[in-house]
Design an enzyme around this catalytic site. Sequence first.
Site, mmCIF file in Angstrom:
data_model
loop_
_atom_site.group_PDB
_atom_site.id
_atom_site.type_symbol
_atom_site.label_atom_id
_atom_site.label_comp_id
_atom_site.label_asym_id
_atom_site.label_seq_id
_atom_site.Cartn_x
_atom_site.Cartn_y
_atom_site.Cartn_z
ATOM 1 N N CYS A 1 0.792 -1.238 0.000
ATOM 2 C CA CYS A 1 0.000 0.000 0.000
ATOM 3 C C CYS A 1 0.826 1.291 0.000
ATOM 4 O O CYS A 1 0.635 2.134 -0.875
ATOM 5 C CB CYS A 1 -0.945 0.001 1.200
ATOM 6 S SG CYS A 1 -2.204 -1.271 1.085
ATOM 7 N N LYS B 1 6.920 -6.977 6.332
ATOM 8 C CA LYS B 1 6.915 -6.876 7.785
ATOM 9 C C LYS B 1 6.659 -8.264 8.339
ATOM 10 O O LYS B 1 6.366 -9.195 7.564
ATOM 11 C CB LYS B 1 5.891 -5.865 8.295
ATOM 12 C CG LYS B 1 4.457 -6.240 8.013
ATOM 13 C CD LYS B 1 3.556 -5.231 8.689
ATOM 14 C CE LYS B 1 2.104 -5.493 8.471
ATOM 15 N NZ LYS B 1 1.233 -4.572 9.166
ATOM 16 N N LYS C 1 2.658 2.581 -3.382
ATOM 17 C CA LYS C 1 1.763 2.964 -4.486
ATOM 18 C C LYS C 1 0.830 4.106 -4.066
ATOM 19 O O LYS C 1 0.523 4.986 -4.876
ATOM 20 C CB LYS C 1 0.982 1.749 -4.996
ATOM 21 C CG LYS C 1 -0.171 1.296 -4.118
ATOM 22 C CD LYS C 1 -0.982 0.204 -4.782
ATOM 23 C CE LYS C 1 -2.077 -0.329 -3.873
ATOM 24 N NZ LYS C 1 -3.157 0.624 -3.593
HETATM 25 N N1 LIG Z 1 -3.329 -5.283 1.540
HETATM 26 C C1 LIG Z 1 -3.628 -4.330 2.418
HETATM 27 O O1 LIG Z 1 -3.081 -4.281 3.527
HETATM 28 C C2 LIG Z 1 -4.667 -3.290 2.089
HETATM 29 C C3 LIG Z 1 -5.186 -2.507 3.125
HETATM 30 C C4 LIG Z 1 -6.160 -1.557 2.806
HETATM 31 C C5 LIG Z 1 -6.564 -1.359 1.499
HETATM 32 N N2 LIG Z 1 -6.007 -2.113 0.513
HETATM 33 C C6 LIG Z 1 -6.499 -1.904 -0.861
HETATM 34 O O2 LIG Z 1 -7.441 -2.934 -1.169
HETATM 35 C C7 LIG Z 1 -7.352 -3.296 -2.556
HETATM 36 C C8 LIG Z 1 -7.046 -4.782 -2.685
HETATM 37 O O3 LIG Z 1 -5.788 -5.035 -2.068
HETATM 38 P P1 LIG Z 1 -5.306 -6.505 -1.680
HETATM 39 O O4 LIG Z 1 -4.042 -6.354 -0.923
HETATM 40 O O5 LIG Z 1 -6.437 -7.261 -1.088
HETATM 41 O O6 LIG Z 1 -4.975 -7.086 -3.135
HETATM 42 P P2 LIG Z 1 -4.685 -8.607 -3.508
HETATM 43 O O7 LIG Z 1 -3.855 -8.551 -4.728
HETATM 44 O O8 LIG Z 1 -4.217 -9.360 -2.316
HETATM 45 O O9 LIG Z 1 -6.137 -9.193 -3.871
HETATM 46 C C9 LIG Z 1 -6.883 -8.806 -4.977
HETATM 47 C C10 LIG Z 1 -7.600 -10.059 -5.511
HETATM 48 O O10 LIG Z 1 -8.529 -9.645 -6.499
HETATM 49 C C11 LIG Z 1 -8.546 -10.639 -7.502
HETATM 50 N N3 LIG Z 1 -9.141 -10.053 -8.701
HETATM 51 C C12 LIG Z 1 -8.588 -9.233 -9.614
HETATM 52 N N4 LIG Z 1 -9.486 -8.893 -10.553
HETATM 53 C C13 LIG Z 1 -10.646 -9.511 -10.230
HETATM 54 C C14 LIG Z 1 -11.931 -9.558 -10.832
HETATM 55 N N5 LIG Z 1 -12.227 -8.859 -11.914
HETATM 56 N N6 LIG Z 1 -12.857 -10.318 -10.235
HETATM 57 C C15 LIG Z 1 -12.601 -11.019 -9.122
HETATM 58 N N7 LIG Z 1 -11.395 -11.013 -8.513
HETATM 59 C C16 LIG Z 1 -10.425 -10.263 -9.058
HETATM 60 C C17 LIG Z 1 -7.105 -11.066 -7.631
HETATM 61 O O11 LIG Z 1 -6.978 -12.325 -8.243
HETATM 62 C C18 LIG Z 1 -6.654 -11.053 -6.166
HETATM 63 O O12 LIG Z 1 -6.783 -12.313 -5.546
HETATM 64 C C19 LIG Z 1 -6.268 -2.383 -3.153
HETATM 65 O O13 LIG Z 1 -6.873 -1.245 -3.671
HETATM 66 C C20 LIG Z 1 -5.436 -2.010 -1.942
HETATM 67 O O14 LIG Z 1 -4.762 -0.779 -2.100
HETATM 68 C C21 LIG Z 1 -5.082 -3.090 0.773
#
Ligand SMILES: NC(=O)c1ccc[n+]([C@@H]2O[C@H](COP(=O)([O-])OP(=O)(O)OC[C@H]3O[C@@H](n4cnc5c(N)ncnc54)[C@H](O)[C@@H]3O)[C@@H](O)[C@H]2O)c1
Length: 423
Positions: free
Chosen positions: A256, A317, A259
């Site tokens: 996070c 981490k 980006k």
């Molecule tokens: N990881 C964190 O700690 C965190 C915390 C807060 C917010 N976010 C935000 O949340 C969002 C997701 O982050 P994440 O870390 O969970 O990402 P991630 O990559 O772990 O998970 C995203 C999932 O979405 C799936 N995906 C992609 N396109 C898809 C579609 N069209 N239909 C169904 N599934 C689909 C992928 O295969 C993947 O498994 C991002 O915008 C991120 O910035 C992340």
Amino acid sequence: MAKLAVIGAGYVGLTSAACLAHLGHDVRCTDVDAKRVERLSAGENPIVEEGLTELVREGLTSGRLSFTTDNVGAVGGASFTFLCVPTPQGGDGRADMSYIEGSAHEIGPHLPFESVVVNKSTVPVGSTKVVENALRRSDVAVVSNPEFLREGSAVHDFLNPDRIVIGADDEATAIKVAALFLHISAPLVVTDPASAETIKYASNAFLATKVSFINAVAALCEAVGADIRQVVVGMGSDRRIGSDFLRPGPGWGGSCFPKDTTALVRIAEDAGYDFSLLKGVIAVNEEQYERVAAKAVRLAGGSLEGVTVALWGLTFKARTDDLRSSPSLEVARRLRRAGAKVQAYDPTVSGQIDGLEVRHDPYSACEGARVLVIGTEWDAFRWLDFDKVGELMANKAVVDGRNLLEPATLRRAGFVYEGIGLT
Ligand SMILES: NC(=O)c1ccc[n+]([C@@H]2O[C@H](COP(=O)([O-])OP(=O)(O)OC[C@H]3O[C@@H](n4cnc5c(N)ncnc54)[C@H](O)[C@@H]3O)[C@@H](O)[C@H]2O)c1
């Protein structure tokens, strides 16, 4: 209790789906990754996150949680659809909205009449409108509900948040979304969508600023002969400052902060504001990767050409298996560029990573190494046998990128020890 669809079964989507099912909702969680869906349907959790496996299995057993690759089928009966798809950094630094737009476009025609789409992904200001346009459904409301969970304590954070932010154009929709979290005790912050989206980016940028700030102070400590550990205690006990995120280290990283800070600089630029403070925060972070690598060069005697370096910890981490934009990997890249052979160990990582040789135990990673670098703050590293480590190494030197170890103990064992901001 409501019927929900969660699009994306990653760190945020899977945690949200499992926790929402735990709260009593009926949740269908989707992912494009068929293997992931298959594993999850069998009760196997693909990510390391405390308490998540138990919640996934609880959901499957109760019948309240199911997994599918069929986005269209999942949203069919859902009153609320959560978007939890990636928003990675695009080539120009702006957030790549293609996953959001693509999934919204796909589900739009199949959403039930007057249902609500809740955007949990981190998206630029104005994205609620982008989702509305992609859905092409005037009866469907789009709400921003940014997620603040931390990897490593995702389940705990989802169920015990500091606040729940809901950005909606009308109060009635905000209340409907808030009702989904009725059993969670946390202050509710209801805003317009643009403010909710800004809250998420500004929060991450502020936390990154805190870390860069303390890393800069640590560099100053080294220059003036002060001890960052004492400085942190003194600063952090001021309640206006607080001690959270005042931990010096090899720089911030993860999926996070890098980006989101870059995206916020671009958002500001596009709006005509030069966010020079945040640009400085990013520059200090880049310097920090260099500073840690430079310490290893120094302790190896001035050059890493042909030198073996042991690296403990690869994830961004501790208590996660996430390697995305890991500071440890950034340091490793710099070590390799300087000619080092890097032998790494991490409790959650195996296989070939980034040209590193990943060993299966921490001692084996130290064989023949001239320097040991600690890149991730895994607690288990504290309790290893440093006499054995010293015997395996070609030279007893440690760069403690996390100030994890006790310098006096290491020095008594004959190591040259260098931490961050320590004398
Ligand atoms: N990881 C964190 O700690 C965190 C915390 C807060 C917010 N976010 C935000 O949340 C969002 C997701 O982050 P994440 O870390 O969970 O990402 P991630 O990559 O772990 O998970 C995203 C999932 O979405 C799936 N995906 C992609 N396109 C898809 C579609 N069209 N239909 C169904 N599934 C689909 C992928 O295969 C993947 O498994 C991002 O915008 C991120 O910035 C992340």
